[in-house]
Design an enzyme around this catalytic site. Sequence first.
Site: not given
Length: 401
Positions: A200, A100, A11, A185
């Site tokens: 995050k 991340k 993506t 996800e």
Amino acid sequence: MINIAVLGYGTVGSGVVEVIKTNQSNVNKRAGKEINVKYVLDLRDFPGDPVQDILVHDYNIILNDPEVDIVVEVMGGLNPAYQFTKSALEAGKTVASSNKELVASHGAELLKIAKEHNVNYLFEASVGGGIPIIRPLNQSLTADEFTEITGILNGTTNYILTKMFDEGSDFDTVLKRAQEKGYAERNPEADVEGYDACRKIAILTSLVCGKQVDFEDIYTEGITKITGAEIKYAKALGGTIKLLGKSIFKDGTVYSMVSPFIIGDEHPLFNVSGVFNGIFINGNMLGDTMFYGKGAGKLPTASAVVSDVVDAVKHQGTNIMTIWEEEKVTLGDFNNFECRYLVRVKDTNTEEAIKAAFGDVDYVDAGIDGEKAFLTNVISEGSFNEKAKTLDVIYRLRTTL
Ligand code: HSE
């Protein structure tokens, strides 16, 4: 000309190629040089797609090509992204990443390696999708001591909570829509259990502290237990429910958590809806400031990655200073965190028993039979857990009320 290689054509990777192609002249102008995607690395083939001509399956081709200056790591996951990133930095290539998991786990180490090799490890897209937040924290908000960072940091869960709130839709149906839109996800557990938001807030808190905040140390609760009943209580209170990543900096101690909260309509994050993320920061000189934008999705995330590529080109031969080092932060005891709780108990719990446990409370009526619900006064997590043992609690929700 600057040659880049994109690791992963999923993506975000396909988004990076699209952003560069669509905005080529502007991106080149901003960078001051022409940016050329020389390679795309993926295990799969993409017959008919223009990237097929520049597709490689062997990372060593990229690593050993001295013409590649910047590696864009948008594969996700720790392995092989960690090895690929480390070896690229050691080979003198800057890395721009949206990963991340990797930044939260190895950010300090990779920043150190980048510094040693006079290149950069950039990860604007790792938090808040398209929202500029990493660069502002590193380069703009440098005059303040922070007292708080509170963020809606996961687009998927915010989308789900918003649809549950606005449409009364059920959790599973909305999750499926979020997956179809490319927000979630690959394993949506990371979104709905709060693990993604946890990484995050760990990254943001590490950047503020200048030390490593291990995400494993952060109290993390997701949204899977939120039902229509909690939504009704939030509405009865004039508020809404948001999954917040929160760090409070108090007397030299950092308290971090991820949890759903009921927030009131005066809260700066109240109107952050759908896939949008919002990050609220308080600095001792600055006061309150807010960052807002699309926190997930192909093009917003790719836009942040490409902004790092531009930044990397502008800083070729210079390491951009960051203060995040490997020394670990010991977080404050979560039992000392204080807030008001919304508590749902079985109707069999008498008002006397509730008063004996929590003192005078504010009852909340959302028209739900067979239970009572009330707002506690401000109490600590540890104290709440002790008091709640005396009652039949159906569910409790932290609030910022
Ligand atoms: N799954 C993530 C989210 C993607 O929903 O926010 C962006 O990090």
